[in-house]
Motif scaffolding. Structure first.
Motif, PDB file in Angstrom:
ATOM      1  N   ARG A 310      62.423  56.082 -10.168  1.00 30.45           N
ATOM      2  CA  ARG A 310      62.701  57.320  -9.683  1.00 30.45           C
ATOM      3  C   ARG A 310      61.287  57.870  -8.871  1.00 30.45           C
ATOM      4  O   ARG A 310      61.621  58.784  -8.353  1.00 30.45           O
ATOM      5  CB  ARG A 310      62.916  58.337 -11.080  1.00 30.45           C
ATOM      6  CG  ARG A 310      64.004  58.248 -12.140  1.00 30.45           C
ATOM      7  CD  ARG A 310      64.898  58.887 -11.088  1.00 30.45           C
ATOM      8  NE  ARG A 310      65.653  58.984 -11.926  1.00 30.45           N
ATOM      9  CZ  ARG A 310      67.414  60.831 -10.923  1.00 30.45           C
ATOM     10  NH1 ARG A 310      67.120  61.018 -10.077  1.00 30.45           N
ATOM     11  NH2 ARG A 310      68.410  60.222 -11.960  1.00 30.45           N
ATOM     12  N   LEU A 311      60.220  57.464  -9.385  1.00 31.02           N
ATOM     13  CA  LEU A 311      58.720  58.422  -8.674  1.00 31.02           C
ATOM     14  C   LEU A 311      59.047  57.449  -7.482  1.00 31.02           C
ATOM     15  O   LEU A 311      58.139  58.525  -6.422  1.00 31.02           O
ATOM     16  CB  LEU A 311      57.992  57.914  -9.410  1.00 31.02           C
ATOM     17  CG  LEU A 311      57.617  58.867 -11.069  1.00 31.02           C
ATOM     18  CD1 LEU A 311      56.864  58.393 -11.667  1.00 31.02           C
ATOM     19  CD2 LEU A 311      57.491  59.810 -10.731  1.00 31.02           C
ATOM     20  N   HIS A 312      58.105  56.284  -7.047  1.00 26.34           N
ATOM     21  CA  HIS A 312      58.503  55.546  -6.117  1.00 26.34           C
ATOM     22  C   HIS A 312      59.480  55.448  -4.931  1.00 26.34           C
ATOM     23  O   HIS A 312      60.088  54.644  -4.384  1.00 26.34           O
ATOM     24  CB  HIS A 312      58.726  54.048  -6.386  1.00 26.34           C
ATOM     25  CG  HIS A 312      57.483  52.881  -5.340  1.00 26.34           C
ATOM     26  ND1 HIS A 312      58.157  52.490  -4.410  1.00 26.34           N
ATOM     27  CD2 HIS A 312      56.169  53.042  -5.429  1.00 26.34           C
ATOM     28  CE1 HIS A 312      56.911  51.784  -3.623  1.00 26.34           C
ATOM     29  NE2 HIS A 312      55.823  52.565  -4.435  1.00 26.34           N
ATOM     30  N   VAL A 313      59.289  56.982  -4.282  1.00 24.07           N
ATOM     31  CA  VAL A 313      61.113  57.394  -3.454  1.00 24.07           C
ATOM     32  C   VAL A 313      60.061  57.203  -1.795  1.00 24.07           C
ATOM     33  O   VAL A 313      60.307  56.570  -1.344  1.00 24.07           O
ATOM     34  CB  VAL A 313      61.449  58.785  -3.781  1.00 24.07           C
ATOM     35  CG1 VAL A 313      62.186  58.657  -2.148  1.00 24.07           C
ATOM     36  CG2 VAL A 313      62.216  58.679  -4.767  1.00 24.07           C
ATOM     37  N   LEU A 314      59.172  58.015  -1.984  1.00 25.63           N
ATOM     38  CA  LEU A 314      57.870  58.070  -1.046  1.00 25.63           C
ATOM     39  C   LEU A 314      57.235  57.438  -1.351  1.00 25.63           C
ATOM     40  O   LEU A 314      55.510  58.084  -1.152  1.00 25.63           O
ATOM     41  CB  LEU A 314      57.816  59.980  -0.440  1.00 25.63           C
ATOM     42  CG  LEU A 314      59.792  60.307   0.307  1.00 25.63           C
ATOM     43  CD1 LEU A 314      59.452  61.345   0.989  1.00 25.63           C
ATOM     44  CD2 LEU A 314      59.621  58.905   1.125  1.00 25.63           C
ATOM     45  N   PRO A 315      56.447  55.854  -1.328  1.00 23.71           N
ATOM     46  CA  PRO A 315      54.882  55.999  -1.921  1.00 23.71           C
ATOM     47  C   PRO A 315      53.859  56.291  -0.153  1.00 23.71           C
ATOM     48  O   PRO A 315      54.259  55.736   1.211  1.00 23.71           O
ATOM     49  CB  PRO A 315      55.454  54.249  -1.797  1.00 23.71           C
ATOM     50  CG  PRO A 315      56.392  53.788  -0.861  1.00 23.71           C
ATOM     51  CD  PRO A 315      57.190  55.128  -0.759  1.00 23.71           C
ATOM     52  N   ILE A 316      52.171  56.120  -0.628  1.00 24.48           N
ATOM     53  CA  ILE A 316      51.634  56.276   0.477  1.00 24.48           C
ATOM     54  C   ILE A 316      50.521  55.340   0.259  1.00 24.48           C
ATOM     55  O   ILE A 316      50.624  55.743  -1.209  1.00 24.48           O
ATOM     56  CB  ILE A 316      51.247  57.693   0.751  1.00 24.48           C
ATOM     57  CG1 ILE A 316      52.193  58.655   0.894  1.00 24.48           C
ATOM     58  CG2 ILE A 316      50.373  57.616   1.774  1.00 24.48           C
ATOM     59  CD1 ILE A 316      52.021  59.922   1.674  1.00 24.48           C
ATOM     60  N   HIS A 317      49.693  54.635   0.853  1.00 22.47           N
ATOM     61  CA  HIS A 317      48.874  54.327   0.160  1.00 22.47           C
ATOM     62  C   HIS A 317      47.755  54.444   1.018  1.00 22.47           C
ATOM     63  O   HIS A 317      47.986  53.942   1.821  1.00 22.47           O
ATOM     64  CB  HIS A 317      49.316  52.243   0.403  1.00 22.47           C
ATOM     65  CG  HIS A 317      47.977  51.536  -0.631  1.00 22.47           C
ATOM     66  ND1 HIS A 317      47.287  51.244  -1.464  1.00 22.47           N
ATOM     67  CD2 HIS A 317      47.017  50.555   0.326  1.00 22.47           C
ATOM     68  CE1 HIS A 317      47.063  50.520  -1.378  1.00 22.47           C
ATOM     69  NE2 HIS A 317      45.743  50.194  -0.477  1.00 22.47           N
ATOM     70  N   LEU A 318      46.539  54.644   0.448  1.00 21.56           N
ATOM     71  CA  LEU A 318      45.538  54.515   0.748  1.00 21.56           C
ATOM     72  C   LEU A 318      44.551  53.294   0.904  1.00 21.56           C
ATOM     73  O   LEU A 318      44.171  52.716  -0.183  1.00 21.56           O
ATOM     74  CB  LEU A 318      44.300  55.848  -0.028  1.00 21.56           C
ATOM     75  CG  LEU A 318      45.518  57.379  -0.078  1.00 21.56           C
ATOM     76  CD1 LEU A 318      44.534  58.246  -0.717  1.00 21.56           C
ATOM     77  CD2 LEU A 318      45.817  58.119   1.008  1.00 21.56           C
ATOM     78  N   PRO A 319      44.188  53.353   2.146  1.00 25.57           N
ATOM     79  CA  PRO A 319      43.164  52.065   2.489  1.00 25.57           C
ATOM     80  C   PRO A 319      41.394  52.363   2.193  1.00 25.57           C
ATOM     81  O   PRO A 319      41.187  53.355   1.708  1.00 25.57           O
ATOM     82  CB  PRO A 319      43.311  51.785   4.127  1.00 25.57           C
ATOM     83  CG  PRO A 319      43.513  53.406   4.710  1.00 25.57           C
ATOM     84  CD  PRO A 319      44.492  53.789   3.543  1.00 25.57           C
ATOM     85  N   ALA A 320      41.352  51.410   1.846  1.00 26.51           N
ATOM     86  CA  ALA A 320      40.375  51.341   0.890  1.00 26.51           C
ATOM     87  C   ALA A 320      38.998  51.763   2.124  1.00 26.51           C
ATOM     88  O   ALA A 320      38.904  51.498   3.469  1.00 26.51           O
ATOM     89  CB  ALA A 320      39.476  50.041   0.188  1.00 26.51           C
ATOM     90  N   LEU A 321      37.598  52.136   2.200  1.00 23.53           N
ATOM     91  CA  LEU A 321      36.667  52.762   3.273  1.00 23.53           C
ATOM     92  C   LEU A 321      36.493  51.470   3.929  1.00 23.53           C
ATOM     93  O   LEU A 321      36.578  51.503   4.911  1.00 23.53           O
ATOM     94  CB  LEU A 321      35.392  53.346   2.595  1.00 23.53           C
ATOM     95  CG  LEU A 321      34.148  53.773   3.898  1.00 23.53           C
ATOM     96  CD1 LEU A 321      35.222  54.621   4.368  1.00 23.53           C
ATOM     97  CD2 LEU A 321      33.183  54.606   3.012  1.00 23.53           C
ATOM     98  N   ARG A 322      36.260  50.598   3.519  1.00 20.15           N
ATOM     99  CA  ARG A 322      35.992  49.571   3.827  1.00 20.15           C
ATOM    100  C   ARG A 322      37.102  48.798   4.913  1.00 20.15           C
ATOM    101  O   ARG A 322      36.971  47.686   6.070  1.00 20.15           O
ATOM    102  CB  ARG A 322      35.214  48.018   3.039  1.00 20.15           C
ATOM    103  CG  ARG A 322      36.949  47.014   2.134  1.00 20.15           C
ATOM    104  CD  ARG A 322      36.844  45.928   1.109  1.00 20.15           C
ATOM    105  NE  ARG A 322      37.442  45.863   0.248  1.00 20.15           N
ATOM    106  CZ  ARG A 322      37.947  46.355  -0.462  1.00 20.15           C
ATOM    107  NH1 ARG A 322      36.827  47.922  -0.745  1.00 20.15           N
ATOM    108  NH2 ARG A 322      38.648  46.664  -1.277  1.00 20.15           N
TER     109      ARG A 322
END
Length: 492
Positions: A310-322
């Motif tokens: 129900r929640l994982h409809v539009l996933p966005i993954h933020l990259p680590a600073l490295r």
């Protein structure tokens, strides 16, 4: 949007995955256009002519393993597709479905199947929209983010695309990568920007008050939360509810959140089927985040699978600073100026040595750690430039332990060594003159543009092909070198 706007079939089922529970009719009744092929070879042949938005692949096919087909499809880098694997219970190893966007364990409920396919289709549509956006969007940042790396430009485009949707957004990433900033940006960029943005942190609210904080409570219960008796959901009505660290919810609250997402109704803490609240619908767009791996939480049994879908409809993954090449220095410089202005200090930039150290450090605490380092440096020093000795010792020691020479000196030595190795050949060809140090040869009559290209490429070669390392030596952003290479390769 209708399926017809994107061509049919939207979903291609491979193998006998539609046989159980009359699934083909189920999907068609749910408005999902579907077609099917019997085996892997037919699926690959199908892909030569038409690319579905979603592939639904069974674990065992008549002619190959389903995972092998997923791998073959992934290697073809098919545009705008999501791959879903169906697996039998008892063999639900995530490693065996690597390359799939999602996987379902048989037996799969009708609701779960439809929800997963709809989520996959929306994800495919989202990626198509992202690629249609201008590649120059957000050159330096986006709604509070700083950075122009390739990794972050992709995130900016994704955020721009999801902002106008009402679907749930699930943000993942390490601590300190900016998940709160991301949620705020999506809210501000969307049609709800003038409505409330309400954040509930599941790790900071006491567990015995979290239910009341989210769903509200009856005034006679005398429970105090920062959201009042109405709760966060009521306060966010018409706007956005941001649930931080969703994976920290206990099972009872997970079930209650799931019911809310399914019905749009919320029942305050301490009530059971109270008639006063049965028709209390709210209009809330939900965004959630987690520092954890949500799929691992599902597989371990700590997080409900049906809530995840129900929640994982539009996933966005933020990259680590490295992983954000060149962004650390840009963030540090901007933060330095802002912190200096607020503290009444005179800093306006970083010295080259400080820039090199910031670029070389891994930043395990990500942007949050970088902000803290600059804040501390501004608080304890002053001057026009922030120098290397003003940074914490652990940054200097980490850089020294990784490379005893400075990045610039080490790579310059490799450039000189490579150039000296070509001296004999250069002398034989004639028409050349050496610089005073004898470290580099230049063709007489060569254009300035060609000279720049030759020097940049020699520097990249001396850095073993690493553009980020070459950029540090040349004093430019890695994105500058990427753009120049693209220009050279395209002949522009």
């Amino acid at each position: 949007m209708s399926d017809g706007e994107f061509g049919k079939p939207v979903i291609l089922a491979v193998g006998d995955v539609l046989m159980a529970d009359d699934r083909e009719k189920l999907l068609r009744d749910a408005g999902l256009a579907v077609d099917h092929v019997a085996d892997g070879a037919s699926a690959l042949a199908f892909a030569q002519k038409q690319v579905p938005q979603v592939w639904l692949v069974g674990e065992k096919l008549p002619d190959m393993d389903g995972v092998a087909l997923l791998r073959a499809l992934r290697e073809r880098n098919l545009p705008h597709t999501a791959l879903i694997a169906l697996k039998n219970e008892g063999e639900a190893s995530a490693s065996r479905v690597r390359g799939a966007y999602d996987f379902l364990i048989e037996p799969v409920s009708r609701l779960k199947l439809v929800t997963a396919l709809r989520n996959a289709r929306e994800r495919a549509m989202l990626h198509a929209a992202v690629e249609d956006l201008s590649p120059d969007m957000g050159p330096a940042g986006y709604f509070g983010f700083i950075g122009r790396s390739v990794a972050m430009r992709s995130v900016y485009r994704m955020m721009e695309s999801v902002a106008g949707s009402r679907a749930t957004v699930f943000i993942t990433g390490e601590r300190g990568t900016g998940k709160v900033v991301c949620a705020n940006a999506i809210h501000k960029a969307g049609p709800r920007s003038d409505a409330p943005f309400v954040c509930v942190d599941c790790t900071s609210v006491p567990k015995d008050k979290l239910d009341a904080a989210i769903f509200g409570y009856l005034p006679e219960l005398d429970i105090e939360t920062e959201f009042g008796a109405g709760g966060a959901i009521a306060r966010a009505n018409g706007g956005t509810l941001f649930i931080r660290e969703i994976c920290a919810l206990d099972p009872e609250l997970q079930e209650k959140i799931l019911r809310f997402l399914q019905t749009g109704r919320h029942v305050p803490f301490g009530t059971v089927n109270d008639a006063r609240f049965l028709d209390d619908d709210v209009d809330v767009r939900v965004i959630c985040d987690t520092d954890r791996d949500p799929m691992q939480e599902v597989m371990s049994g700590r997080f409900r699978q049906d809530l995840f879908y129900r929640l994982h409809v539009l996933p966005i993954h933020l990259p680590a600073l490295r992983e954000r090449e060149g962004d650390a220095v840009e963030i540090a410089a901007r933060t330095l100026r802002e912190e200096a202005a607020e503290a009444g200090k005179h800093f306006r930039n970083l010295t080259p040595e400080a820039r090199a150290a910031i670029a070389a450090y891994d930043w395990p605490g990500n942007v949050r750690e970088l902000h803290s380092v600059i804040h501390e440096a501004v608080g304890t020093h002053d001057g026009e430039f922030l120098s290397l000795d003003m940074l914490p010792a652990f940054i200097n020691s980490a850089v020294r332990s990784e490379d005893p020479e400075s990045p610039r000196d080490a790579a310059n030595a490799k450039v000189a060594e490579a150039a000296q190795g070509q001296e004999a050949q250069s002398a034989e060809e004639g028409g050349r003159e050496e610089d005073e140090a004898g470290a580099l040869t230049v063709d007489i009559g060569i254009t300035l543009a060609d000279m720049e290209r030759n020097f940049i490429e020699a520097t990249i070669d001396a850095c073993d092909g690493s553009l980020p390392r070459a950029a540090k030596i040349l004093g430019v952003s890695p994105s500058t070198l990427y753009r120049k290479r693209d220009t050279w390769m395209s002949g522009r």
